[in-house]
Design a protein around this motif. Sequence first.
Motif, short mmCIF file in Angstrom:
data_model
loop_
_atom_site.label_atom_id
_atom_site.label_comp_id
_atom_site.label_asym_id
_atom_site.label_seq_id
_atom_site.Cartn_x
_atom_site.Cartn_y
_atom_site.Cartn_z
N LYS A 125 0.78 -1.16 0.24
CA LYS A 125 0.09 -0.19 -0.22
C LYS A 125 0.98 1.28 -0.03
CE LYS A 125 -4.34 -2.32 2.80
NZ LYS A 125 -4.59 -2.23 3.86
N MET A 126 2.47 1.01 -0.25
CA MET A 126 2.97 2.23 0.36
C MET A 126 3.50 3.12 -0.78
SD MET A 126 3.29 2.02 3.73
CE MET A 126 4.23 3.48 3.12
N PRO A 127 3.78 2.40 -2.32
CA PRO A 127 3.97 3.41 -3.15
C PRO A 127 2.26 4.57 -3.37
CG PRO A 127 4.06 1.06 -3.38
CD PRO A 127 3.50 1.31 -2.26
N ALA A 136 2.52 8.26 -3.31
CA ALA A 136 2.06 9.36 -4.50
C ALA A 136 1.27 10.57 -3.74
CB ALA A 136 1.62 8.12 -5.64
N LYS A 137 0.26 10.25 -3.43
CA LYS A 137 -0.50 11.30 -2.57
C LYS A 137 0.07 12.34 -1.34
CE LYS A 137 -4.85 11.04 0.06
NZ LYS A 137 -5.73 11.00 1.07
N HIS A 138 1.08 11.38 -1.06
CA HIS A 138 1.44 12.35 -0.62
C HIS A 138 2.96 13.51 -1.50
CE1 HIS A 138 4.96 14.26 2.96
NE2 HIS A 138 6.14 14.25 1.61
N ARG A 139 2.72 12.85 -2.33
CA ARG A 139 4.20 13.85 -3.39
C ARG A 139 2.97 14.53 -4.26
NH1 ARG A 139 7.37 9.26 -2.88
NH2 ARG A 139 6.87 7.90 -4.82
N ASP A 140 1.49 14.70 -3.95
CA ASP A 140 0.25 14.81 -4.86
C ASP A 140 0.59 13.99 -5.92
OD1 ASP A 140 -1.51 16.74 -5.04
OD2 ASP A 140 -0.48 18.26 -5.98
N GLU A 141 1.10 13.42 -6.62
CA GLU A 141 0.77 12.42 -7.95
C GLU A 141 0.85 11.54 -8.20
OE1 GLU A 141 6.11 12.95 -7.14
OE2 GLU A 141 4.69 10.51 -7.52
N GLU A 142 0.35 11.33 -9.54
CA GLU A 142 -1.26 10.90 -9.71
C GLU A 142 -0.49 9.00 -9.74
OE1 GLU A 142 -3.91 9.31 -13.75
OE2 GLU A 142 -2.27 11.05 -13.72
N TYR A 143 -1.35 7.73 -9.29
CA TYR A 143 -0.59 6.39 -8.97
C TYR A 143 -1.39 5.59 -9.87
CZ TYR A 143 -0.04 2.12 -6.76
OH TYR A 143 0.91 1.26 -6.74
N GLU A 146 -0.70 -5.84 -10.40
CA GLU A 146 -0.96 -5.64 -9.24
C GLU A 146 -2.10 -5.72 -8.01
OE1 GLU A 146 -0.80 -1.24 -6.77
OE2 GLU A 146 -0.07 -1.23 -8.54
N ASP A 147 -3.13 -5.58 -8.71
CA ASP A 147 -4.45 -6.14 -7.88
C ASP A 147 -4.84 -7.89 -7.79
OD1 ASP A 147 -6.21 -4.14 -7.77
OD2 ASP A 147 -6.96 -3.90 -9.45
N ASP A 159 13.34 5.36 5.65
CA ASP A 159 13.00 6.81 4.65
C ASP A 159 12.30 6.93 5.76
OD1 ASP A 159 11.04 8.11 3.81
OD2 ASP A 159 11.06 7.01 1.56
N ALA A 160 12.15 8.33 6.29
CA ALA A 160 11.66 8.94 7.37
C ALA A 160 9.67 9.24 6.89
CB ALA A 160 11.91 10.34 7.87
N VAL A 161 9.78 9.30 5.68
CA VAL A 161 7.77 9.31 5.19
C VAL A 161 7.85 8.27 5.02
CG1 VAL A 161 6.56 10.39 3.39
CG2 VAL A 161 9.18 12.15 4.14
N SER A 162 8.33 7.35 4.22
CA SER A 162 7.39 5.66 4.33
C SER A 162 7.51 5.05 5.65
CB SER A 162 8.61 4.85 3.51
OG SER A 162 8.67 5.30 2.48
N LYS A 163 8.32 5.47 6.89
CA LYS A 163 8.49 4.91 8.08
C LYS A 163 7.01 5.83 8.54
CE LYS A 163 10.65 4.47 12.29
NZ LYS A 163 11.89 4.70 13.23
#
Length: 379
Positions: free
Chosen positions: A234-236, A240-247, A253-254, A353-357
Motif C-alpha cells: 500500500k506504500m507506493p 504518491a498521494k504524499h507527493r501529490d502525484e497520480e498513482y 498489481e491487483d 526513509d522517514a516519510v515511508s516509516k
Amino acid sequence: MSKFDEIRPFYDHEVNEALRGVARDPMMKALMNFTFPDVDKQVWRKQFKNIHSVSDFQHNFIAHTVRQILEKSSEGLTTSGFDQLDKNTPYLFISNHRDIVLDTSLLNLVLLEGGFIMTSSAIGDNLVQKTFLHVLAKLNRNFLVQRGLPIREQLQSSQIMSEYIKELLHDKKRSVWIAQREGRTKDGNDATQQGVLKMLAMAAGDLALTDYFKTLKIVPISISYEYDPTDSLKMPQLLAKHRDEEYIKGENEDFTTMLSGVLGQKKRIHLHAGNVIDTELDTIAEQFENKNKQLQAIAKIIDDSIIQNYKLWPTKYIAYDLLHHTDTYAAHYTEKEKQLFVRRLEMRIDPNDAVSKDYFLSMYANPLINKMKSQEIFR
C-alpha cells in the motif's frame, strides 16, 4: 435477458457448466492443490461433476479454501456480536475494507458455520479481468461493481446495482456484503463514503430514505487483522498521494495484492457484527429533512460502530508508541511483540526513509487514534 445479467453471479443451473469450463485451468489446479494438498487432481475434478449450485461449491470447496488460508497464514479467527443476529433474516453487511478477497470470505465462513444466511458480495470488475477470476467470482456469489465508466453510464450502473441489492434482500432473502468505500483503506482510516449510501438509496422508490434504509437491515462489520499482509504494497500509493502525484497501478498489481492478502501472514483476525441500524434512523429523520444531511448522519453511525468495535491488537499500540516516540501504551504489548513488529517494519520498508516509516506506522496506529477520538466524543 435480465437487466442484472451483466453484474449477477451464476444462477444454479449455470454452475456445473461453468465449473467444468475452468476445471483444467492452471489457476484452478493451484487453488485446489492449496485447498486439498494431499488429494489427486482427478478426485476433485470428479467431484466438480456433482456440483450443481453456488451453495454446493461454497460448502464443498470455498469454505475449505478459507479454512486452509486461516490455518496456513493466521493464528486464528475470533468473532463477536453475531449472537445478536437472527439466523433467518437477510442483512446488508457494510464493512471496513482491508483485503480484496478475505474480508467477505471470512464473513461468509462465519455465517456458514453459524447457520446464518450467507451473502452475495460486491466486487469491482477491475479485480476479475482474468477469465478464471471472473468465473470464480460468479461461482462464489459475487456481483460486479462496474468501474471506470463515463458519468452517465456510471449513474445507470449505480441504479441497476441498487435495484439488484434491493432484490437480493427483499425478494431473494439473500444477505449482501458491500464495503463502506470504493477500494481498500490504505491508511487505516475507516470511513464510509457517502456515494455508497447514495447508491443504496437509489432503489428507495416512494419510501422516505430513512424508512427504506430500515428495510435493508444494515449491520456494520468491523474487520481487524493483527498484521496487514499487504501493508508494504500500500506504500507506493500513499507516497504518491504524499507527493501529490497520480498513482498508476501496475499491470498485475491487483492480482499480486490478492495473492499477498490470501497467503501473507495475518496473525490474529477478529470480526465483529454491530447492531442493526434501526431506531437511529427515526432520530435522523426527525433531525434532518435534507437527504444529504441524512446520508451524512447514517455514514457517521456506520463509522462509529466500525471504529468502536474494531479489535485493537498489540500492533496498533506498538505503532502508536513508535510513531510518537512514547511508551504510552506499553502495557498493551510485550517487548517480544514490539521486537517482532520492528523487525517487520525494517524488512518491509527502508527504515531510513522517514516519510515511508511514518506512513507505515500510521497505517497501523490510526484505528487506535480514531477509536480514542470516538470515545472522547461519546463521553
